[in-house]
Every structure is written in structure tokens, then in C-alpha cells.
Design an enzyme around this catalytic site. Structure first.
Site, mmCIF file in Angstrom:
data_model
loop_
_atom_site.group_PDB
_atom_site.id
_atom_site.type_symbol
_atom_site.label_atom_id
_atom_site.label_comp_id
_atom_site.label_asym_id
_atom_site.label_seq_id
_atom_site.Cartn_x
_atom_site.Cartn_y
_atom_site.Cartn_z
ATOM 1 N N HIS A 31 16.952 -12.464 -18.437
ATOM 2 C CA HIS A 31 17.017 -11.344 -17.497
ATOM 3 C C HIS A 31 16.579 -11.821 -16.126
ATOM 4 C CE1 HIS A 31 13.483 -11.121 -20.146
ATOM 5 N NE2 HIS A 31 12.788 -10.895 -19.048
ATOM 6 N N TYR B 202 9.732 -25.431 -25.698
ATOM 7 C CA TYR B 202 9.516 -24.017 -25.355
ATOM 8 C C TYR B 202 9.979 -23.115 -26.505
ATOM 9 C CZ TYR B 202 10.465 -19.469 -23.170
ATOM 10 O OH TYR B 202 10.535 -18.126 -22.883
ATOM 11 N N SER C 245 11.725 -14.725 -27.223
ATOM 12 C CA SER C 245 12.859 -15.179 -26.413
ATOM 13 C C SER C 245 14.086 -15.520 -27.237
ATOM 14 C CB SER C 245 12.414 -16.435 -25.646
ATOM 15 O OG SER C 245 13.526 -17.105 -25.111
ATOM 16 N N GLU D 226 15.779 -17.929 -26.676
ATOM 17 C CA GLU D 226 15.732 -19.387 -26.799
ATOM 18 C C GLU D 226 15.353 -19.795 -28.233
ATOM 19 O OE1 GLU D 226 16.734 -21.374 -24.366
ATOM 20 O OE2 GLU D 226 16.055 -23.301 -25.135
ATOM 21 N N ASP E 15 -7.152 -17.152 -18.175
ATOM 22 C CA ASP E 15 -6.125 -18.116 -18.570
ATOM 23 C C ASP E 15 -5.923 -17.959 -20.068
ATOM 24 O OD1 ASP E 15 -4.871 -20.724 -19.335
ATOM 25 O OD2 ASP E 15 -5.176 -21.145 -17.209
HETATM 26 P P1 NAP Z 1 7.556 -16.260 -15.130
HETATM 27 O O1 NAP Z 1 8.128 -15.590 -13.927
HETATM 28 O O2 NAP Z 1 7.638 -17.741 -15.263
HETATM 29 O O3 NAP Z 1 6.027 -15.804 -15.257
HETATM 30 C C1 NAP Z 1 5.141 -16.451 -16.128
HETATM 31 C C2 NAP Z 1 3.751 -15.848 -15.922
HETATM 32 O O4 NAP Z 1 2.838 -16.484 -16.816
HETATM 33 C C3 NAP Z 1 3.196 -16.061 -14.505
HETATM 34 O O5 NAP Z 1 2.464 -14.929 -14.151
HETATM 35 C C4 NAP Z 1 2.262 -17.249 -14.709
HETATM 36 O O6 NAP Z 1 1.222 -17.326 -13.762
HETATM 37 C C5 NAP Z 1 1.692 -16.896 -16.083
HETATM 38 N N1 NAP Z 1 1.066 -18.023 -16.755
HETATM 39 C C6 NAP Z 1 1.607 -19.214 -17.070
HETATM 40 N N2 NAP Z 1 0.700 -19.980 -17.719
HETATM 41 C C7 NAP Z 1 -0.444 -19.256 -17.801
HETATM 42 C C8 NAP Z 1 -1.725 -19.495 -18.333
HETATM 43 N N3 NAP Z 1 -2.037 -20.654 -18.932
HETATM 44 N N4 NAP Z 1 -2.667 -18.512 -18.267
HETATM 45 C C9 NAP Z 1 -2.374 -17.332 -17.655
HETATM 46 N N5 NAP Z 1 -1.177 -17.054 -17.106
HETATM 47 C C10 NAP Z 1 -0.216 -18.004 -17.181
HETATM 48 O O7 NAP Z 1 8.227 -15.665 -16.462
HETATM 49 P P2 NAP Z 1 9.015 -14.288 -16.654
HETATM 50 O O8 NAP Z 1 10.472 -14.531 -16.396
HETATM 51 O O9 NAP Z 1 8.320 -13.207 -15.956
HETATM 52 O O10 NAP Z 1 8.894 -14.105 -18.241
HETATM 53 C C11 NAP Z 1 7.790 -13.388 -18.795
HETATM 54 C C12 NAP Z 1 7.640 -13.765 -20.259
HETATM 55 O O11 NAP Z 1 8.848 -13.469 -20.966
HETATM 56 C C13 NAP Z 1 7.388 -15.248 -20.525
HETATM 57 O O12 NAP Z 1 6.561 -15.343 -21.662
HETATM 58 C C14 NAP Z 1 8.755 -15.797 -20.844
HETATM 59 O O13 NAP Z 1 8.643 -16.964 -21.644
HETATM 60 C C15 NAP Z 1 9.367 -14.640 -21.596
HETATM 61 N N6 NAP Z 1 10.808 -14.501 -21.545
HETATM 62 C C16 NAP Z 1 11.443 -14.453 -20.353
HETATM 63 C C17 NAP Z 1 12.820 -14.290 -20.316
HETATM 64 C C18 NAP Z 1 13.557 -14.198 -19.004
HETATM 65 O O14 NAP Z 1 14.795 -14.304 -19.030
HETATM 66 N N7 NAP Z 1 12.882 -13.987 -17.889
HETATM 67 C C19 NAP Z 1 13.532 -14.145 -21.518
HETATM 68 C C20 NAP Z 1 12.842 -14.198 -22.717
HETATM 69 C C21 NAP Z 1 11.466 -14.348 -22.728
HETATM 70 P P3 NAP Z 1 1.422 -18.093 -12.334
HETATM 71 O O15 NAP Z 1 2.093 -17.093 -11.429
HETATM 72 O O16 NAP Z 1 0.037 -18.426 -11.959
HETATM 73 O O17 NAP Z 1 2.286 -19.298 -12.611
HETATM 74 O O1 G4F Z 2 18.048 -20.498 -15.902
HETATM 75 P P1 G4F Z 2 17.644 -21.416 -16.988
HETATM 76 O O2 G4F Z 2 16.640 -22.461 -16.667
HETATM 77 O O3 G4F Z 2 17.198 -20.493 -18.187
HETATM 78 P P2 G4F Z 2 17.032 -20.765 -19.764
HETATM 79 O O4 G4F Z 2 16.886 -22.188 -20.091
HETATM 80 O O5 G4F Z 2 18.140 -20.033 -20.439
HETATM 81 O O6 G4F Z 2 15.625 -20.058 -20.054
HETATM 82 C C1 G4F Z 2 15.354 -18.758 -19.554
HETATM 83 O O7 G4F Z 2 15.805 -17.802 -20.479
HETATM 84 C C2 G4F Z 2 15.134 -17.828 -21.756
HETATM 85 C C3 G4F Z 2 15.780 -16.738 -22.622
HETATM 86 O O8 G4F Z 2 16.894 -17.255 -23.278
HETATM 87 C C4 G4F Z 2 13.665 -17.559 -21.504
HETATM 88 F F1 G4F Z 2 13.010 -17.493 -22.700
HETATM 89 C C5 G4F Z 2 13.082 -18.648 -20.632
HETATM 90 O O9 G4F Z 2 11.706 -18.350 -20.356
HETATM 91 C C6 G4F Z 2 13.852 -18.664 -19.311
HETATM 92 O O10 G4F Z 2 13.569 -17.455 -18.627
HETATM 93 O O11 G4F Z 2 18.944 -22.176 -17.543
HETATM 94 C C7 G4F Z 2 20.089 -21.476 -17.971
HETATM 95 C C8 G4F Z 2 21.217 -22.463 -18.220
HETATM 96 C C9 G4F Z 2 20.825 -23.645 -19.109
HETATM 97 O O12 G4F Z 2 21.813 -23.855 -20.070
HETATM 98 C C10 G4F Z 2 20.762 -24.825 -18.167
HETATM 99 O O13 G4F Z 2 21.098 -26.073 -18.760
HETATM 100 O O14 G4F Z 2 21.600 -23.033 -16.970
HETATM 101 C C11 G4F Z 2 21.807 -24.420 -17.141
HETATM 102 N N1 G4F Z 2 21.643 -25.076 -15.833
HETATM 103 C C12 G4F Z 2 22.626 -25.746 -15.181
HETATM 104 N N2 G4F Z 2 22.150 -26.260 -14.043
HETATM 105 C C13 G4F Z 2 20.517 -25.150 -15.101
HETATM 106 C C14 G4F Z 2 20.835 -25.898 -13.974
HETATM 107 N N3 G4F Z 2 19.277 -24.622 -15.294
HETATM 108 C C15 G4F Z 2 18.344 -24.851 -14.338
HETATM 109 N N4 G4F Z 2 17.108 -24.311 -14.488
HETATM 110 N N5 G4F Z 2 18.608 -25.596 -13.226
HETATM 111 C C16 G4F Z 2 19.834 -26.145 -12.994
HETATM 112 O O15 G4F Z 2 20.060 -26.820 -11.988
#
Ligand code: NAP
Ligand code: G4F
Length: 337
Positions: free
Chosen positions: A184, A154, A131, A133, A64
Site C-alpha cells: 500500500h 524480511y 505482509s 511478502e 525501541d
Molecule cells: P515504514 O514507513 O518503513 O515505517 C516503519 C516504522 O518502524 C518507522 O516508524 C520506523 O521508525 C519504525 N521502526 C523501525 N525499526 C524500529 C525499531 N527497532 N524500534 C522502533 N521503531 C522502529 O513502514 P510502513 O510502510 O509504514 O509499514 C508499517 C508496517 O507494515 C511494517 O511493519 C511493514 O513491514 C508492514 N507492512 C507494510 C506494507 C506496505 O506496503 N507499506 C505491507 C505489508 C506490511 P523510524 O522512522 O525511526 O525509521
Molecule cells: O517497492 P518495493 O521495495 O516493495 P516490496 O519489496 O514489495 O515490499 C513492500 O511491500 C511488502 C508487502 O508485499 C511489505 F511487506 C514491505 O514492507 C514493503 O512495504 O519493491 C516492489 C517491487 C519488487 O519486486 C522490486 O524488485 O519493485 C521492484 N523494483 C524494481 N526496481 C524495485 C526497484 N524496488 C525498489 N525498492 N527499488 C527499485 O529500484
């Protein structure tokens, strides 16, 4: 000897694609998983082999990122050549409900790992999952030199982690890279992020299993790309001669409404007849518009996205329709796309 990679967040969306790509490149991959009362390795099942098989190159270890002692022990025992730190409490809306935990895991997690690497004395290259974000209220296009103005716990945690990686690079000469990744998506995206929530619900509406879909702000705009392109960029950063920070994005932004409209049209559905707005999904502060400029990554890494917005939406809709058909037919589902 194969190169060894240690991956936190290996069970997540990005962790599963990255692991696939590293294995294909000949790496030995060590993933950190949390102990859970039910199976949490669904995204890795197609890659996992019995650990008794000597040839297996994927090993999973309990740990963790809030437990520095355990992480230091893993680093000492495994001595990875590369470390990909993907683990985080990654849900922006949820971070408003659990800000303290989010700061601990998503922010402090990075300090714990970098301090462990330093103290244990491991020679490794470190990737920090930063990110878009972090830009929050800063208007697009966002680039490496755009100011950060996070709008969520976050985002604040990711800014702290970003500067921690920069600080360890500058203070101790460590090879730390920040991938400033814009959103993504993929068929493996977590079900509560908006794209997957939409495609999963549309598949159910199409099959007559769901009547309503409740969403929040449809006007928010995001720069959505295809996840395997982004995990490939992570690897490319760690192969670069010098460590650095890179925006990874498509350079195109679309509203949630556009995503919904395109996805619904693909199935011939009229979303206005079943989508309702629920304020529960609004955020106390919204990030209205993200659109990244990835020129630096294109120039220095030769990186560019390969999947268009239209193809991404279609791929996710079709995957959720197929997944539902498999579930309804009682077939074992294998995540391969
Ligand atoms: P995700 O699907 O939510 O995966 C998060 C991972 O982190 C899961 O494997 C989760 O484990 C693990 N985790 C959470 N808390 C933990 C802890 N305390 N100790 C160990 N493992 C832990 O996220 P993702 O979309 O793959 O994104 C990967 C990374 O890129 C994250 O850091 C996210 O913030 C960042 N990011 C994502 C995006 C995007 O658009 N996807 C964009 C920018 C940055 P469990 O399976 O057990 O929950
Ligand atoms: O899909 P989202 O929850 O993604 P968000 O907030 O952009 O965050 C994701 O991208 C970040 C990179 O910019 C990562 F760092 C982060 O870990 C994560 O992967 O929401 C996208 C948009 C927001 O503006 C939200 O307000 O969709 C809008 N939205 C509208 N209805 C909703 C909903 N989001 C969620 N989750 N659920 C809804 O029902």
C-alpha cells in the site's frame, strides 16, 4: 474516558495515517519513536501539539522494539486498550544486507511485545502488521489459507511474527489479529520503495533537475492499494467480535513497468529515454507476483478498497510535483494528503 492506543512505527507511512484516523475517532494515541540525531517525525508534524497543552491527545515516547524492558514499562504505564504493532525494518532489499537485524526487529520484536503484554498483565487488543511478502513464491491469488513461502529475510521474519501472534492467541486467549497487507502506497510512502522512488524521480526529471532514473526488475507484479484504506482495516480488525487473520488487498496486480508507464504518461514524459536498469536493485530471490483475495475482509469486516490503481498513481505523481515546487520555492511543506 477516551480509548487509548499504543502505536509502534508511528513515524512511518502507516503509523501517520493510522494516528490521524485514531485521533479523528476520539482516541488518545501514544506513539513509540526511536531516538534519532535529526528530526524523524516529519509525517506527524501536522498532528503534533505542544505536550504542555492539556487537550493534546497525541503523545510520543522514546523506545525501541529491540528493547523489551522499555516496551514493558510503556505497556505498564499506559495500559492501552489497543496496540498497533507497525514498527519493523520494512525494506525487503535491505533485509538481504542486514538479515540478522531484520530478524531481530521485524521477527523477535513481536515476541517481545506479546510476552511483555502477557507478563505485565495488560488487557489489550493487538494488531500485527503482517505482509503479503510472506507468500513469496506462492502463486496468486493469495488468500488466508495459501501457504507461506518467503523469499527474503524480511519475509522469513514476518512469517515468524505472524505465527507468534497466532500462537499467543491460541495459547493464552489473547486478542491478536494479523493484517496480511498487500503493498500500500501514498504520497507519504518511504522514498526508497519503488512507487515513491519513481514518482519522486519523475517530478525531478519533469523539473529538469534529474537526468537518469536507475531501477531494478520492472517485471515484478504487485497488488498496490491506497494506505489510508489499509490503516482503516487495521482498526476494523480490532473492533471485530473475534480476533482473526485477514488479507487486505485490491485484487488487481500490475507490473512495475505499468506503474512507471502510467506515471510518466501523466507528466508527458518518455521514460525509456532516461530509465536505466541497475542490477544493484535486483534481489537475490524475487517475489514475482502478488495479488490478494480479500473476500474474507469484505465479508466479515465490510472492508473494500476505495482508490483505483490509476488514481493512486496520479495522486502520487501530483503530490511529488507539488512537494518539489514547494521545496524549490522555499515554502514549509505540510504533509496532509
Ligand atoms: P515504514 O514507513 O518503513 O515505517 C516503519 C516504522 O518502524 C518507522 O516508524 C520506523 O521508525 C519504525 N521502526 C523501525 N525499526 C524500529 C525499531 N527497532 N524500534 C522502533 N521503531 C522502529 O513502514 P510502513 O510502510 O509504514 O509499514 C508499517 C508496517 O507494515 C511494517 O511493519 C511493514 O513491514 C508492514 N507492512 C507494510 C506494507 C506496505 O506496503 N507499506 C505491507 C505489508 C506490511 P523510524 O522512522 O525511526 O525509521
Ligand atoms: O517497492 P518495493 O521495495 O516493495 P516490496 O519489496 O514489495 O515490499 C513492500 O511491500 C511488502 C508487502 O508485499 C511489505 F511487506 C514491505 O514492507 C514493503 O512495504 O519493491 C516492489 C517491487 C519488487 O519486486 C522490486 O524488485 O519493485 C521492484 N523494483 C524494481 N526496481 C524495485 C526497484 N524496488 C525498489 N525498492 N527499488 C527499485 O529500484
Amino acid at each position: 474516558m477516551p480509548r487509548r492506543a499504543l502505536v509502534t512505527g508511528v513515524t512511518g507511512q502507516d503509523g501517520s495515517y493510522l494516528t490521524e484516523q485514531l485521533l479523528a475517532r476520539g482516541y488518545e494515541v501514544h506513539g513509540v519513536i526511536r531516538r534519532s540525531s535529526s528530526f524523524n517525525t516529519e509525517r506527524l508534524d501536522h498532528l503534533y501539539r505542544d505536550p504542555h497543552e492539556e487537550s493534546t491527545r497525541l503523545r510520543l515516547h522514546h523506545g525501541d522494539i529491540c528493547d523489551s524492558g522499555r516496551m514493558a514499562k510503556l505497556l505498564y504505564e499506559l495500559q492501552p486498550h489497543e496496540m498497533y504493532h507497525l514498527a519493523a525494518q520494512s525494506h525487503v532489499r535491505v533485509s538481504f544486507d542486514i538479515p540478522e537485524y531484520t530478524l531481530d526487529a521485524t521477527g523477535l520484536g513481536t515476541i517481545r511485545l506479546l510476552e511483555s503484554i502477557r507478563k505485565v498483565g495488560v488487557e489489550t487488543r493487538f494488531y500485527q502488521a503482517s505482509s503479503s511478502e510472506m507468500y513469496g513464491a506462492t502463486p496468486p491469488p493469495q488468500r488466508e489459507d495459501s501457504p507461506f513461502h518467503p523469499r527474503s529475510p524480511y519475509g522469513v521474519a514476518k512469517v515468524a511474527a505472524f505465527w507468534t501472534a497466532v500462537n499467543y492467541r491460541e495459547s493464552y486467549g489473547m486478542f491478536c489479529c494479523n493484517g496480511i497487507m498487500f503493498n500500500h502506497e501514498s504520497p507519504r510512502r518511504g522514498e526508497t520503495f519503488v512507487t515513491r522512488k519513481i514518482t519522486r524521480a519523475l517530478a525531478r526529471v519533469y523539473a529538469g533537475l534529474q537526468e537518469k532514473l536507475y531501477l531494478g526488475n520492472l517485471d515484478a507484479r504487485r497488488d498496490w492499494g491506497y494506505t489510508p484504506d489499509y490503516t482503516d482495516a487495521m482498526w476494523q480488525m480490532l473492533q471485530h467480535d473475534d480476533p482473526g487473520d485477514f488479507v487486505i488487498a485490491t485484487g488487481e496486480s500490475h507490473s512495475v513497468r505499468e506503474f512507471l508507464d502510467l506515471a510518466a504518461r501523466h507528466l508527458g514524459l518518455d521514460w525509456e529515454s532516461f530509465v536505466e536498469i541497475d542490477e544493484r536493485y535486483f534481489r537475490p530471490a524475487e517475489v514475482h507476483d502478488l495479488c490478494g483475495d480479500a473476500s474474507k475482509a469484505r465479508r466479515e469486516l465490510g472492508w473494500k478498497p476505495t482508490v483505483t490503481f490509476e488514481d493512486l498513481v496520479r495522486m502520487m505523481v501530483e503530490a511529488d510535483v507539488d512537494l518539489l515546487e514547494d521545496e524549490l520555492a522555499g515554502r514549509t511543506v505540510r504533509l496532509t494528503s
